[in-house]
Enzyme design. Sequence first.
Site, PDB file in Angstrom:
ATOM      1  CG  ASN A 184      -1.750  -1.247   1.197  1.00 33.85           C
ATOM      2  OD1 ASN A 184      -2.661  -1.542   0.182  1.00 33.85           O
ATOM      3  ND2 ASN A 184      -2.573  -1.882   2.051  1.00 33.85           N
ATOM      4  CG  HIS A 185       1.110   4.072  -2.656  1.00 34.88           C
ATOM      5  ND1 HIS A 185       1.896   4.900  -3.649  1.00 34.88           N
ATOM      6  CD2 HIS A 185       0.471   2.756  -3.473  1.00 34.88           C
ATOM      7  CE1 HIS A 185       2.992   3.886  -4.869  1.00 34.88           C
ATOM      8  NE2 HIS A 185       2.277   2.812  -4.514  1.00 34.88           N
ATOM      9  N   PRO A 186       1.082   5.547   1.630  1.00 35.31           N
ATOM     10  CG  PRO A 186       2.104   6.691   2.111  1.00 35.31           C
ATOM     11  CD  PRO A 186       2.357   5.127   0.886  1.00 35.31           C
TER      12      PRO A 186
END
Length: 208
Positions: free
Chosen positions: A76-78
């Site tokens: 995932n990305h933040p």
Amino acid sequence: MHINFPKLSQDTPTIGKGSQIKDTKFGKWIELGESNMIDNCTFGDYDYTGQYCFMQNTDLQKFDSIAAMVRIGPTNHPYDRAAQHIFAYNGAAYGFGPKDEEYLKHRKQIRTKIGNDVWIGHGVLILTGLTVGDGAVIGAGAVVTHDVEPYTIIGGVPGKKIKDRFPDEVKTDLTKIAWWDWSREKLEKYYLDFRLPIDEFIQKHIHD
């Protein structure tokens, strides 16, 4: 898909052309198809994949059958930060400062777990951090967004339970037998038993 089955090695994984492997441990009798990308994973004995499979931060048990174009454990990305783009936490390729080591370490620790004797069909996506139980079947093209119970068949987008492979008492017996933990010698001795009807197999081996 195999046109001709390769001769596999007990101790050295058979790696398809164009595959890239990083920080990964392999059991015995392993085969990866062509153009796989495997990062920070563990494979149990007798696992195999088809072509164009991408896996990250995933732990597979034994005897897993993975078709082509399967994606397991995408990171995932933040998205709770001002920027979710990779430049903000791992921007060396763009000429930016040091990596966000804490974030990257945390992301690697979110593991996806695949049980024993799991069959994952063509084009499946299994999201990060999930657990797929022993003996499960994931139908082609499914997007798995929740944990999968042992010996269930999942399909669709998002993935939903279609049915159980076996009644509960059969599931319990198979879990008790745990044939995937048998020694190589025992597997060879009883190899033809895997062609028996399930009730005959259980009757023969439940008290081993």
